[in-house]
Enzyme design. Structure first.
Site, PDB file in Angstrom:
ATOM      1  N   GLY A  15       0.600  -1.134  -0.152  1.00 45.55           N
ATOM      2  CA  GLY A  15       0.076   0.151   0.015  1.00 45.55           C
ATOM      3  C   GLY A  15       0.987   1.287  -0.059  1.00 45.55           C
ATOM      4  N   GLY A  57      -0.566  -4.789   0.445  1.00 36.06           N
ATOM      5  CA  GLY A  57      -2.045  -4.509  -0.533  1.00 36.06           C
ATOM      6  C   GLY A  57      -2.010  -5.281  -1.824  1.00 36.06           C
ATOM      7  N   GLU A 100       3.684  -7.120   6.947  1.00 36.23           N
ATOM      8  CA  GLU A 100       3.090  -6.175   8.068  1.00 36.23           C
ATOM      9  C   GLU A 100       4.004  -6.301   9.291  1.00 36.23           C
ATOM     10  OE1 GLU A 100       1.331  -7.791   5.952  1.00 36.23           O
ATOM     11  OE2 GLU A 100       0.471  -6.569   4.692  1.00 36.23           O
ATOM     12  N   ASP A 131      -3.195  -7.630   6.572  1.00 36.70           N
ATOM     13  CA  ASP A 131      -4.754  -7.295   6.559  1.00 36.70           C
ATOM     14  C   ASP A 131      -4.988  -7.640   5.322  1.00 36.70           C
ATOM     15  OD1 ASP A 131      -3.011  -5.262   5.360  1.00 36.70           O
ATOM     16  OD2 ASP A 131      -4.464  -3.671   5.607  1.00 36.70           O
TER      17      ASP A 131
HETATM   18  C1  QUE Z   1       6.726  -4.363   5.122  1.00 38.76           C
HETATM   19  C2  QUE Z   1       5.592  -3.774   4.598  1.00 38.76           C
HETATM   20  C3  QUE Z   1       5.558  -3.013   3.450  1.00 38.76           C
HETATM   21  C4  QUE Z   1       6.639  -2.436   2.943  1.00 38.76           C
HETATM   22  C5  QUE Z   1       7.959  -3.176   3.526  1.00 38.76           C
HETATM   23  C6  QUE Z   1       7.874  -4.085   4.547  1.00 38.76           C
HETATM   24  C7  QUE Z   1       4.360  -2.305   3.104  1.00 38.76           C
HETATM   25  C8  QUE Z   1       4.459  -1.524   1.973  1.00 38.76           C
HETATM   26  C9  QUE Z   1       5.771  -0.983   1.427  1.00 38.76           C
HETATM   27  C10 QUE Z   1       5.858  -0.120   0.200  1.00 38.76           C
HETATM   28  C11 QUE Z   1       6.780  -0.763  -0.895  1.00 38.76           C
HETATM   29  C12 QUE Z   1       6.974   0.080  -2.066  1.00 38.76           C
HETATM   30  C13 QUE Z   1       6.545   1.468  -1.876  1.00 38.76           C
HETATM   31  C14 QUE Z   1       5.713   1.885  -0.987  1.00 38.76           C
HETATM   32  C15 QUE Z   1       5.520   0.967   0.201  1.00 38.76           C
HETATM   33  O1  QUE Z   1       6.954  -1.655   1.802  1.00 38.76           O
HETATM   34  O2  QUE Z   1       3.333  -2.597   3.491  1.00 38.76           O
HETATM   35  O3  QUE Z   1       5.237   3.218  -0.862  1.00 38.76           O
HETATM   36  O4  QUE Z   1       6.687   2.132  -3.045  1.00 38.76           O
HETATM   37  O5  QUE Z   1       3.481  -1.039   1.246  1.00 38.76           O
HETATM   38  O6  QUE Z   1       9.033  -4.593   5.103  1.00 38.76           O
HETATM   39  O7  QUE Z   1       4.401  -4.139   5.235  1.00 38.76           O
END
Ligand code: QUE
Length: 370
Positions: free
Chosen positions: A71, A123, A146, A154
């Site tokens: 997400g 997500g 998460e 989730d």
């Molecule tokens: C654990 C996570 C997430 C994560 C890294 C983790 C996560 C998530 C992102 C993410 C990845 C790329 C993006 C960004 C977010 O990384 O939920 O904005 O460009 O969304 O170790 O839960």
């Protein structure tokens, strides 16, 4: 290429029908799911669901690195900083609309093909899990990570993790471990293995198919043939290979023992040791939330699961642990979160109970009518 958050196309078939194609279009952000993407997809998918000329929907990510890495949690972080302790209208809207979209994919009335190439996490997995035809490619890296950010799995994780063989779902949720295409087939998150270089062949076959018969059968026949051509490239499955170890490690009566058993594995195996160290560095609060949420939702319907998740996610957005996890990983990038509790044995019940307290009065839940 357009700079719209999601690109929508309608592919004409030889027999005068249409295939709806949606492409998440933020390849530099690994197609992380933003509120704008969600707001674009929901009405388009409803329209394609209603349009009898549309015989199937195809969802993919732009670029070759990721279908969707998670997400857009940076935006969520900003909202949490703005509304410490809550209420947080942005988080409520984001999670409500995201889970409503995930639920629509789960219950879609025609074939929904998801091209699971590269990174599929958080997500992204929520979008994939409910699709009727989940294709996984040789580069698929699928996870619910998460625990690392002080949240819990989730986007329907409470549903699909509880439906995996044995306790593999509990293990994957607690350790955030990445699985590959073969693992996805084993745990029931993938339906077909097709190499990424066969994507255009899949489009061509769908274009020239006879859509006057059952659409699910048409898509099955196309993907079955491409899978047969791809099988030489199917990797080994660490989850299948470690199934007995996973069962043994997760055989415990309480969260403290469970975490203790997994984090004290002595092994040369990289996949298992990495799983153990991700858990060890994760949020002690999340460890409890994960176990409690999977237990609480085990007998729930899909709609009930999304309602329970929305409650828990909105509470999590108010309590600081989730914000601290994002801060350490993506904002300050110090990778040293200051978790609320020091160890899994230090997490107190009153703090945990607050996460499960109802946010809305009965019959006023935003997902009441799923
Ligand atoms: C654990 C996570 C997430 C994560 C890294 C983790 C996560 C998530 C992102 C993410 C990845 C790329 C993006 C960004 C977010 O990384 O939920 O904005 O460009 O969304 O170790 O839960």
């Amino acid at each position: 290429m357009s700079d719209a958050p999601v690109i929508f196309e309608e592919l004409a078939t030889h027999d005068g029908n249409l295939i709806g194609i949606a492409t998440l279009n933020a390849p530099k952000a690994l197609n992380a799911l933003s509120l704008e993407m969600i707001e674009a997809m929901y009405p388009q998918f409803l329209a394609w669901q209603k349009n009898d000329q549309v015989k199937a929907v195809w969802l993919q990510g732009a670029g070759d690195k990721a279908f969707c890495a998670g997400g857009d949690i940076v935006q969520l972080y900003r909202s949490m900083v703005e509304h410490p302790g809550g209420p947080n209208p942005y988080a409520e809207k984001f999670f409500t609309d995201e889970y409503r979209l995930d639920h629509l994919i789960h219950t879609f009335n025609k074939p929904f093909i998801l091209w699971g190439n590269g990174i599929v996490m958080g997500g992204g997995l929520g979008l994939m899990a409910g699709a009727s035809h989940r294709v996984v490619t040789e580069s698929a890296r699928i996870a619910m990570p998460e625990i690392t950010i002080g949240l819990y799995p989730d986007v329907g994780g409470s549903y699909f993790l509880n439906r995996m063989p044995g306790r593999t779902g509990l293990f994957l949720g607690l350790t955030g471990a990445s699985i590959n295409a073969a693992d996805a087939l084993f745990v029931g998150l993938g339906d077909r293995f097709v190499t990424h270089d066969r994507r255009d062949a899949a489009f061509d076959a769908l274009k020239s198919a006879d859509w006057s018969t059952d659409g699910n059968t048409v898509v099955n026949q196309v993907l079955r043939r491409l899978e047969a051509e791809s099988l030489d490239a199917l990797p080994a499955s660490p989850v299948r290979d470690h199934f007995d170890a996973i069962q043994h490690l997760t055989d415990a009566d309480d969260v403290v023992t469970l975490v203790q058993q997994i984090t004290s594995i002595k092994t040369e195996d990289k996949w298992l040791s990495r799983a153990a160290s991700t858990l060890a560095a994760g949020s002690p609060t999340s460890m409890h939330l994960i176990v409690r949420q999977l237990e609480a939702t085990a007998q729930m319907s899909l709609a009930e699961v999304f309602r329970a998740e929305l409650n828990l996610s909105v509470q999590a957005a108010c309590k600081g642990e989730f914000a601290e996890g994002i801060r350490a990983l993506l904002i300050d990038k110090d990778r040293t979160p200051k978790w609320h509790s020091h160890a899994v044995s230090d997490v107190d019940d009153a703090w945990l109970n607050g996460f499960f307290a109802p946010v809305w009065p009965e019959h006023e839940h935003p997902l009441e009518t799923l």
